[in-house]
Design a protein around this motif. Sequence first.
Motif, PDB file in Angstrom:
ATOM      1  N   GLU A 185       0.813  -1.218  -0.096  1.00 30.96           N
ATOM      2  CA  GLU A 185       0.062  -0.028  -0.010  1.00 30.96           C
ATOM      3  C   GLU A 185       0.868   1.300   0.000  1.00 30.96           C
ATOM      4  OE1 GLU A 185      -3.643  -1.993   2.562  1.00 30.96           O
ATOM      5  OE2 GLU A 185      -2.384  -0.492   3.355  1.00 30.96           O
ATOM      6  N   GLU A 186       1.815   1.060   0.615  1.00 29.97           N
ATOM      7  CA  GLU A 186       2.880   2.382   0.813  1.00 29.97           C
ATOM      8  C   GLU A 186       3.481   2.667  -0.541  1.00 29.97           C
ATOM      9  OE1 GLU A 186       3.699   4.620   2.958  1.00 29.97           O
ATOM     10  OE2 GLU A 186       2.549   3.693   4.826  1.00 29.97           O
ATOM     11  N   ILE A 187       3.838   1.302  -1.319  1.00 30.96           N
ATOM     12  CA  ILE A 187       4.485   1.607  -2.740  1.00 30.96           C
ATOM     13  C   ILE A 187       3.343   2.100  -3.734  1.00 30.96           C
ATOM     14  CG2 ILE A 187       5.306   0.406  -4.664  1.00 30.96           C
ATOM     15  CD1 ILE A 187       6.832  -1.460  -2.546  1.00 30.96           C
ATOM     16  N   ALA A 188       2.165   1.697  -3.477  1.00 36.76           N
ATOM     17  CA  ALA A 188       1.311   2.210  -4.490  1.00 36.76           C
ATOM     18  C   ALA A 188       0.569   3.566  -4.179  1.00 36.76           C
ATOM     19  CB  ALA A 188      -0.213   1.409  -4.284  1.00 36.76           C
ATOM     20  N   LYS A 189       0.974   4.234  -3.190  1.00 37.70           N
ATOM     21  CA  LYS A 189       0.601   5.147  -2.622  1.00 37.70           C
ATOM     22  C   LYS A 189       1.737   6.355  -3.466  1.00 37.70           C
ATOM     23  CE  LYS A 189       0.316   8.741   0.948  1.00 37.70           C
ATOM     24  NZ  LYS A 189       0.323   8.755   2.553  1.00 37.70           N
ATOM     25  N   HIS A 190       2.978   5.997  -3.332  1.00 38.56           N
ATOM     26  CA  HIS A 190       3.977   6.800  -4.092  1.00 38.56           C
ATOM     27  C   HIS A 190       4.172   6.439  -5.789  1.00 38.56           C
ATOM     28  CE1 HIS A 190       4.859   8.425  -0.346  1.00 38.56           C
ATOM     29  NE2 HIS A 190       5.069   7.336   0.354  1.00 38.56           N
ATOM     30  N   ASP A 191       3.770   5.291  -6.095  1.00 39.88           N
ATOM     31  CA  ASP A 191       3.967   4.832  -7.292  1.00 39.88           C
ATOM     32  C   ASP A 191       2.600   4.036  -7.960  1.00 39.88           C
ATOM     33  OD1 ASP A 191       5.003   4.108 -10.052  1.00 39.88           O
ATOM     34  OD2 ASP A 191       6.358   2.576  -9.137  1.00 39.88           O
ATOM     35  N   ALA A 192       1.548   4.838  -8.155  1.00 37.52           N
ATOM     36  CA  ALA A 192       0.413   4.243  -8.640  1.00 37.52           C
ATOM     37  C   ALA A 192       0.668   3.295  -9.704  1.00 37.52           C
ATOM     38  CB  ALA A 192      -0.692   5.353  -8.841  1.00 37.52           C
ATOM     39  N   THR A 193       1.304   3.797 -10.904  1.00 38.97           N
ATOM     40  CA  THR A 193       1.372   3.003 -12.170  1.00 38.97           C
ATOM     41  C   THR A 193       2.411   1.716 -11.868  1.00 38.97           C
ATOM     42  OG1 THR A 193       3.069   4.429 -12.949  1.00 38.97           O
ATOM     43  CG2 THR A 193       0.925   5.092 -13.281  1.00 38.97           C
ATOM     44  N   GLY A 194       3.087   1.839 -11.066  1.00 41.96           N
ATOM     45  CA  GLY A 194       4.073   0.642 -10.735  1.00 41.96           C
ATOM     46  C   GLY A 194       5.362   0.892 -11.968  1.00 41.96           C
ATOM     47  N   LEU A 195       5.655   1.999 -12.439  1.00 44.03           N
ATOM     48  CA  LEU A 195       6.712   2.200 -13.553  1.00 44.03           C
ATOM     49  C   LEU A 195       7.789   2.282 -12.604  1.00 44.03           C
ATOM     50  CD1 LEU A 195       7.539   2.660 -16.552  1.00 44.03           C
ATOM     51  CD2 LEU A 195       7.003   5.243 -15.925  1.00 44.03           C
ATOM     52  N   GLY A 196       7.929   2.964 -11.677  1.00 50.61           N
ATOM     53  CA  GLY A 196       9.132   3.210 -10.876  1.00 50.61           C
ATOM     54  C   GLY A 196       9.853   2.028 -10.428  1.00 50.61           C
ATOM     55  N   LEU A 197       8.814   1.144  -9.634  1.00 49.18           N
ATOM     56  CA  LEU A 197       9.224  -0.396  -9.357  1.00 49.18           C
ATOM     57  C   LEU A 197       9.596  -1.121 -10.314  1.00 49.18           C
ATOM     58  CD1 LEU A 197       9.130  -2.001  -6.880  1.00 49.18           C
ATOM     59  CD2 LEU A 197       6.748  -2.868  -7.434  1.00 49.18           C
ATOM     60  N   THR A 198       9.150  -1.229 -11.489  1.00 47.07           N
ATOM     61  CA  THR A 198       9.655  -1.994 -12.777  1.00 47.07           C
ATOM     62  C   THR A 198      11.013  -1.428 -13.043  1.00 47.07           C
ATOM     63  OG1 THR A 198       7.512  -2.149 -13.615  1.00 47.07           O
ATOM     64  CG2 THR A 198       9.142  -2.600 -15.079  1.00 47.07           C
ATOM     65  N   VAL A 199      11.166  -0.084 -13.175  1.00 47.11           N
ATOM     66  CA  VAL A 199      12.425   0.413 -13.633  1.00 47.11           C
ATOM     67  C   VAL A 199      13.357   0.012 -12.663  1.00 47.11           C
ATOM     68  CG1 VAL A 199      13.762   2.511 -13.961  1.00 47.11           C
ATOM     69  CG2 VAL A 199      11.387   2.418 -14.886  1.00 47.11           C
ATOM     70  N   ILE A 200      13.383   0.140 -11.423  1.00 46.21           N
ATOM     71  CA  ILE A 200      14.229  -0.260 -10.202  1.00 46.21           C
ATOM     72  C   ILE A 200      14.501  -1.832 -10.299  1.00 46.21           C
ATOM     73  CG2 ILE A 200      14.623  -0.425  -7.797  1.00 46.21           C
ATOM     74  CD1 ILE A 200      12.968   2.168  -7.343  1.00 46.21           C
ATOM     75  N   ALA A 201      13.512  -2.564 -10.401  1.00 47.49           N
ATOM     76  CA  ALA A 201      13.797  -4.047 -10.699  1.00 47.49           C
ATOM     77  C   ALA A 201      14.596  -4.258 -11.738  1.00 47.49           C
ATOM     78  CB  ALA A 201      12.421  -4.837 -10.743  1.00 47.49           C
ATOM     79  N   VAL A 202      14.042  -3.856 -13.109  1.00 43.12           N
ATOM     80  CA  VAL A 202      15.118  -4.221 -14.332  1.00 43.12           C
ATOM     81  C   VAL A 202      16.381  -3.726 -14.180  1.00 43.12           C
ATOM     82  CG1 VAL A 202      15.016  -4.072 -16.878  1.00 43.12           C
ATOM     83  CG2 VAL A 202      12.808  -4.257 -15.580  1.00 43.12           C
ATOM     84  N   GLY A 203      16.580  -2.551 -13.691  1.00 40.74           N
ATOM     85  CA  GLY A 203      17.693  -1.893 -13.501  1.00 40.74           C
ATOM     86  C   GLY A 203      18.681  -2.584 -12.528  1.00 40.74           C
ATOM     87  N   THR A 204      18.230  -3.099 -11.530  1.00 39.90           N
ATOM     88  CA  THR A 204      18.896  -3.695 -10.286  1.00 39.90           C
ATOM     89  C   THR A 204      19.715  -5.163 -11.030  1.00 39.90           C
ATOM     90  OG1 THR A 204      17.540  -3.110  -8.872  1.00 39.90           O
ATOM     91  CG2 THR A 204      19.005  -4.965  -8.312  1.00 39.90           C
ATOM     92  N   VAL A 205      18.614  -5.873 -11.930  1.00 40.09           N
ATOM     93  CA  VAL A 205      19.220  -6.982 -12.638  1.00 40.09           C
ATOM     94  C   VAL A 205      20.182  -6.868 -13.927  1.00 40.09           C
ATOM     95  CG1 VAL A 205      18.384  -8.962 -14.066  1.00 40.09           C
ATOM     96  CG2 VAL A 205      16.900  -8.201 -12.362  1.00 40.09           C
ATOM     97  N   PHE A 206      20.145  -5.882 -14.424  1.00 40.07           N
ATOM     98  CA  PHE A 206      21.053  -5.420 -15.535  1.00 40.07           C
ATOM     99  C   PHE A 206      22.259  -5.186 -14.821  1.00 40.07           C
ATOM    100  CE2 PHE A 206      17.332  -5.368 -18.501  1.00 40.07           C
ATOM    101  CZ  PHE A 206      18.100  -6.096 -19.680  1.00 40.07           C
ATOM    102  N   PHE A 207      22.036  -4.425 -13.591  1.00 39.14           N
ATOM    103  CA  PHE A 207      23.247  -3.743 -13.172  1.00 39.14           C
ATOM    104  C   PHE A 207      24.140  -5.077 -12.582  1.00 39.14           C
ATOM    105  CE2 PHE A 207      25.257  -2.507  -9.106  1.00 39.14           C
ATOM    106  CZ  PHE A 207      26.247  -1.572  -9.708  1.00 39.14           C
ATOM    107  N   ALA A 208      23.431  -5.854 -11.880  1.00 34.64           N
ATOM    108  CA  ALA A 208      24.254  -7.153 -11.438  1.00 34.64           C
ATOM    109  C   ALA A 208      24.727  -7.828 -12.501  1.00 34.64           C
ATOM    110  CB  ALA A 208      23.147  -8.134 -10.616  1.00 34.64           C
ATOM    111  N   LEU A 209      24.053  -8.116 -13.710  1.00 37.57           N
ATOM    112  CA  LEU A 209      24.659  -8.726 -14.768  1.00 37.57           C
ATOM    113  C   LEU A 209      25.713  -8.065 -15.346  1.00 37.57           C
ATOM    114  CD1 LEU A 209      21.564  -9.837 -16.914  1.00 37.57           C
ATOM    115  CD2 LEU A 209      22.935 -11.339 -15.522  1.00 37.57           C
TER     116      LEU A 209
END
Length: 305
Positions: A185-209
């Motif tokens: 709920e806290e994440i949905a309050k600040h990121d309603a579309t989920g775009l920020g969470l997606t960018v962070i997740a994908v960016g973390t994976v590529f950074f690790a690779l």
Amino acid sequence: MNKVTKKIFIAICFVLVVGRVSAQDDPLIPQHFAMDAKSQTMAVIDEPENTINILKRINNGFEITKAILVDNTVGRHDLYRIYRPMSVAIYEQNIVFLASNRDSCYIHMVDLDGNEIYTSPKFAGSASAFSYDKESKHLFIAGLNARGYNVFDIDCTDGFANIHIDTVSSSKAAYLNYRVKKKSEEIAKHDATGLGLTVIAVGTVFFALIVISIVLMGFARALHSAQRKKAKEHYPDKQERKEVVQEFKAGGNLSGEALAAISAAIHLYNEELHDEENTILTIVKVEKRYSPWSSKLHNMNVYRK
């Protein structure tokens, strides 16, 4: 809210909390023992027997004068429905204890001799502690639920024998519920579309690779460098080999050592063109002693004339 405003807000809350605690002199925590110094009476929770024991000083020690059964447990298998004592206290010459199970609770009040004064109806909420404010004559009951906290503010101005608990309509039992917000709920309050969470997740994976690739490339380069360094110690460098080849092509005089080295290199090269063959026969005949246990003769039928 800036830093100055935040500090002022924290200071005001601290003053209010300290003043509230000093006024009621009764912390909102579970108590297993309660003592009335004037009458030398003690109330104790007996968890194995699921009772509230009333002890009085007699001569030089305490003796149990009465045991109040909280809930019958003999022969029952529905453990989550059994009411168990959670906290006990002595207020205004009255013994008050709180009993609770997984889903509901109730308040029971007796005098110092164990005579019943009031037993509340079962009300929702798994409460675990209570506190009494002597100035405002209010009884506070609190507990945890699956999502947050339950708080009951019960008005006791008419006395403990005249309180009424109704969590739905009565104004004498204010029911408060605080629900702790989930992380989703806290994440949905600040990121309603989920775009920020997606960018962070994908960016973390590529950074690790990328980091793993850089580490592997550096390790490979270090390994090749060590191998080249080791090879230079045992074999001549490219310039020396080039000089020997040019001298050989020019028809110059080669030393005996150079000719011997060239002959040995050619011989080793020719030997490595095919696998080594061993002409030793590996078939070994093994003789076994005769044993009647494996003889087929004994498995044949015997025909007599």
